[in-house]
Design a protein around this motif. Sequence first.
Motif, PDB file in Angstrom:
ATOM      1  N   LEU A 158       0.824  -1.210   0.000  1.00  0.00           N
ATOM      2  CA  LEU A 158       0.000   0.000   0.000  1.00  0.00           C
ATOM      3  C   LEU A 158       0.860   1.262   0.000  1.00  0.00           C
ATOM      4  O   LEU A 158       0.434   2.304  -0.517  1.00  0.00           O
ATOM      5  N   THR A 159       2.080   1.184   0.539  1.00  0.00           N
ATOM      6  CA  THR A 159       2.967   2.362   0.501  1.00  0.00           C
ATOM      7  C   THR A 159       3.384   2.688  -0.919  1.00  0.00           C
ATOM      8  O   THR A 159       3.924   3.766  -1.174  1.00  0.00           O
ATOM      9  N   ARG A 160       3.150   1.773  -1.857  1.00  0.00           N
ATOM     10  CA  ARG A 160       3.533   1.982  -3.249  1.00  0.00           C
ATOM     11  C   ARG A 160       2.330   2.361  -4.111  1.00  0.00           C
ATOM     12  O   ARG A 160       2.372   2.250  -5.339  1.00  0.00           O
ATOM     13  N   ARG A 161       1.272   2.784  -3.473  1.00  0.00           N
ATOM     14  CA  ARG A 161       0.091   3.241  -4.205  1.00  0.00           C
ATOM     15  C   ARG A 161      -0.117   4.730  -3.938  1.00  0.00           C
ATOM     16  O   ARG A 161       0.220   5.246  -2.874  1.00  0.00           O
ATOM     17  N   GLY A 162      -0.674   5.417  -4.936  1.00  0.00           N
ATOM     18  CA  GLY A 162      -0.914   6.847  -4.791  1.00  0.00           C
ATOM     19  C   GLY A 162      -1.802   7.150  -3.593  1.00  0.00           C
ATOM     20  O   GLY A 162      -2.666   6.345  -3.219  1.00  0.00           O
ATOM     21  N   LEU A 163      -1.603   8.304  -2.993  1.00  0.00           N
ATOM     22  CA  LEU A 163      -2.349   8.644  -1.782  1.00  0.00           C
ATOM     23  C   LEU A 163      -3.827   8.892  -2.034  1.00  0.00           C
ATOM     24  O   LEU A 163      -4.671   8.578  -1.201  1.00  0.00           O
ATOM     25  N   TRP A 164      -4.140   9.496  -3.185  1.00  0.00           N
ATOM     26  CA  TRP A 164      -5.528   9.864  -3.447  1.00  0.00           C
ATOM     27  C   TRP A 164      -6.124   8.906  -4.471  1.00  0.00           C
ATOM     28  O   TRP A 164      -6.184   9.196  -5.656  1.00  0.00           O
ATOM     29  N   LEU A 165      -6.534   7.745  -3.990  1.00  0.00           N
ATOM     30  CA  LEU A 165      -7.124   6.723  -4.842  1.00  0.00           C
ATOM     31  C   LEU A 165      -6.124   6.302  -5.902  1.00  0.00           C
ATOM     32  O   LEU A 165      -4.942   6.198  -5.647  1.00  0.00           O
ATOM     33  N   ASP A 166      -6.576   6.050  -7.106  1.00  0.00           N
ATOM     34  CA  ASP A 166      -5.700   5.528  -8.147  1.00  0.00           C
ATOM     35  C   ASP A 166      -5.241   6.600  -9.115  1.00  0.00           C
ATOM     36  O   ASP A 166      -4.536   6.311 -10.067  1.00  0.00           O
ATOM     37  N   TRP A 192      10.453  13.836  -2.387  1.00  0.00           N
ATOM     38  CA  TRP A 192      10.038  12.645  -1.629  1.00  0.00           C
ATOM     39  C   TRP A 192       8.520  12.633  -1.460  1.00  0.00           C
ATOM     40  O   TRP A 192       7.873  11.602  -1.676  1.00  0.00           O
ATOM     41  N   TYR A 193       7.948  13.777  -1.088  1.00  0.00           N
ATOM     42  CA  TYR A 193       6.498  13.830  -0.888  1.00  0.00           C
ATOM     43  C   TYR A 193       5.748  13.630  -2.204  1.00  0.00           C
ATOM     44  O   TYR A 193       4.731  12.938  -2.245  1.00  0.00           O
ATOM     45  N   GLU A 194       6.240  14.220  -3.276  1.00  0.00           N
ATOM     46  CA  GLU A 194       5.607  14.039  -4.584  1.00  0.00           C
ATOM     47  C   GLU A 194       5.586  12.558  -4.971  1.00  0.00           C
ATOM     48  O   GLU A 194       4.603  12.067  -5.542  1.00  0.00           O
ATOM     49  N   ARG A 195       6.630  11.847  -4.630  1.00  0.00           N
ATOM     50  CA  ARG A 195       6.688  10.415  -4.927  1.00  0.00           C
ATOM     51  C   ARG A 195       5.677   9.636  -4.095  1.00  0.00           C
ATOM     52  O   ARG A 195       5.165   8.607  -4.534  1.00  0.00           O
ATOM     53  N   ARG A 201       7.734   3.449  -5.642  1.00  0.00           N
ATOM     54  CA  ARG A 201       8.253   2.431  -4.731  1.00  0.00           C
ATOM     55  C   ARG A 201       9.414   2.953  -3.894  1.00  0.00           C
ATOM     56  O   ARG A 201       9.474   2.742  -2.681  1.00  0.00           O
ATOM     57  N   ALA A 202      10.375   3.615  -4.534  1.00  0.00           N
ATOM     58  CA  ALA A 202      11.555   4.113  -3.842  1.00  0.00           C
ATOM     59  C   ALA A 202      11.257   5.433  -3.152  1.00  0.00           C
ATOM     60  O   ALA A 202      10.381   6.194  -3.577  1.00  0.00           O
ATOM     61  N   ALA A 203      12.011   5.717  -2.092  1.00  0.00           N
ATOM     62  CA  ALA A 203      11.803   6.957  -1.345  1.00  0.00           C
ATOM     63  C   ALA A 203      12.256   8.165  -2.140  1.00  0.00           C
ATOM     64  O   ALA A 203      11.546   9.163  -2.232  1.00  0.00           O
ATOM     65  N   ARG A 212      17.176  -0.677  -5.334  1.00  0.00           N
ATOM     66  CA  ARG A 212      17.053   0.374  -4.317  1.00  0.00           C
ATOM     67  C   ARG A 212      18.214   0.347  -3.323  1.00  0.00           C
ATOM     68  O   ARG A 212      18.056   0.713  -2.150  1.00  0.00           O
ATOM     69  N   ILE A 213      19.371  -0.047  -3.764  1.00  0.00           N
ATOM     70  CA  ILE A 213      20.517  -0.146  -2.856  1.00  0.00           C
ATOM     71  C   ILE A 213      20.855   1.210  -2.240  1.00  0.00           C
ATOM     72  O   ILE A 213      20.998   1.347  -1.019  1.00  0.00           O
ATOM     73  N   GLU A 214      20.980   2.238  -3.087  1.00  0.00           N
ATOM     74  CA  GLU A 214      21.317   3.568  -2.595  1.00  0.00           C
ATOM     75  C   GLU A 214      20.156   4.191  -1.827  1.00  0.00           C
ATOM     76  O   GLU A 214      20.349   4.876  -0.822  1.00  0.00           O
ATOM     77  N   ASP A 215      18.952   3.958  -2.292  1.00  0.00           N
ATOM     78  CA  ASP A 215      17.760   4.491  -1.652  1.00  0.00           C
ATOM     79  C   ASP A 215      17.643   3.977  -0.218  1.00  0.00           C
ATOM     80  O   ASP A 215      17.440   4.750   0.727  1.00  0.00           O
ATOM     81  N   LYS A 216      17.809   2.682  -0.043  1.00  0.00           N
ATOM     82  CA  LYS A 216      17.706   2.095   1.298  1.00  0.00           C
ATOM     83  C   LYS A 216      18.867   2.534   2.189  1.00  0.00           C
ATOM     84  O   LYS A 216      18.702   2.690   3.401  1.00  0.00           O
ATOM     85  N   LYS A 217      20.020   2.745   1.585  1.00  0.00           N
ATOM     86  CA  LYS A 217      21.171   3.203   2.354  1.00  0.00           C
ATOM     87  C   LYS A 217      20.874   4.575   2.982  1.00  0.00           C
ATOM     88  O   LYS A 217      21.206   4.829   4.146  1.00  0.00           O
TER      89      LYS A 217
END
Length: 589
Positions: A158-166, A192-195, A201-203, A212-217
């Motif tokens: 669910l964290t990989r879905r848009g905030l306002w429905l689809d 980050w917020y726009e994403r 999926r990535a931050a 996402r190696i660098e993203d998770k780092k």
Amino acid sequence: MEADEIKSIGDLRTWLEGKPTDWAQVIAVRVALRVMPWITFDSRSWLQANALHVVRSNVIAWAACNYTSHKFDRAALNAVKICSSAVATAKINHDYGQPFGATYAATNAALAVSSNDAAGLAFDSINQIHAGTTFWYAVQRDCVWLSSQKPSSASRALTRRGLWLDRDFGSATGNLAVLLEIDSNYAPWLVWYERRIRGERAAFDIPGDKGRIEDKKILRRLAEATDEDFWGKGHEYVNATLKSWLEEARERVQPEEVHALQATGISTGPPEIGQSTLELAKPLLDLINPDQQDARSPQFGSDATGRIAIKPNAGSDQLRSDLQSLSRHARAVQMAQKLGEALRSHNNAGYITEMVDAYVAAMGNGPESSDPSGLVFAGDQLREAIAKHRAAGPDDDLQPLPPSADRDASGFLSAHNMYVGSDPFLDDLDRTTRGPDAPLPAANPDEIRRVANAARQADILAERTYEYMVAASDAAPAAYDPADRHSRFAAGLAQNFARYGIEFLWAYPNEAAWAGLAAGVGVTVMVGPVAAAGGAVAGITIAYQIARNIIANEDIYQKLLATSPAGEDNFNRLIRFLKSLPIKSLKDD
């Protein structure tokens, strides 16, 4: 109780208490993210002191749901301690107003990371912010979606879905952009917020970051940072440090093509005006005065990543906002939601709920936050879908709507027509009337899709915007018909897309020319933006890809832009300018 039976926040709490704890955690996070822009309704001095605390709580809370193999409990509790002070001052300043609600929800989201009562915290947040119908509907849809997934992975997904429905078309950072006036290095947080709005999926935006190696780092570094050595040093230090981390990460995953460009000795910044190719061509571009986008069609801009996107609230400032208009707006949203719920499980008409979701999203929380063109388009799609079901016979694939759903459809149509018809700007959009000074190009759907597909191929078009353009094309007849409202809508949409491309290219001729010169010496220039709009980073620019799109689809762009003698003359000058540069067409890839 099933998810689609949730009718109140009390029902929500009961439902969440019977589900995995991480479901309540992700609901609390998404509640906080939806109201995060509300912090900007406080004073500038309050934002300077507290905005980072709210950002921190939301980022850590979201990361805990998204990056589940890492423990964020301690980082979340540390964020709660600091953000609680921001809650107190927001309460004093606004007595439970919007800044208080946004800060309170962020604190609860972080607290839910390690709490045994995440359901209670989610309930508490929604209760404090006094959620409106559109907000509440989005929360309900999250619950329905969670219940349709595997419990073990539902919250992370669910964290990989848009905030306002689809659906969300274009930039949605809203008032958060004011943070850039306090510190321009807030930009990575806005990206980050726009994403999160788009459901990425990535931050962070790190092109080429496989796995996402660098993203998770970076998420780990943010979680492990203490108040003494990082968070407590103020937004100037934190924001500048995050920016440097992102620059280092992008350098580590930088494609071989960019390193090859640097090895040639060509500057990795924009060209000087004196470079020969540009010097010969620039006078042509100087004569171009781009046509403005038509306010009666969806308008385009750039999102926080630099990609071309629909402006979500273009024209909303022209809508009526008196008490009667607000009441009609709320009534239309309410009736749309009622219709959606009536058809959500219907086998033959269930597809209509996607149109309802698009309509509710376009309506926003009120006229001032709505998408006028989007709501008119979605409303017209609903009109036609309802009419097709009502006209269906016993041998047709479509079936008549059930009597109760048909009554709900009538209620929606009445409410929508009343809202649109009573607002002069919306009524003009709905009728799609245009004078002789604003002719439309005779673009057919296949041509519009071709331009959209080329922009998507070059990775310069926001995904939601691509879907919007395709949906408009699909609704129009195969051949352009000036008497057909869907033909006119799609043509106006395409014309504004082309006009924005020219506007961008006209503003950044150096970037297009420089990237063309780089390609001319045998260096491959990567597609896609990696920085905020208008910036040239390692030779990769939006302007260059727009130029390639125009060259590849010259015939279509000529049709879209040359709708008047002056427009045709300007287009011819533009093409001569582009062809004087060593720019490869997208067809050459």
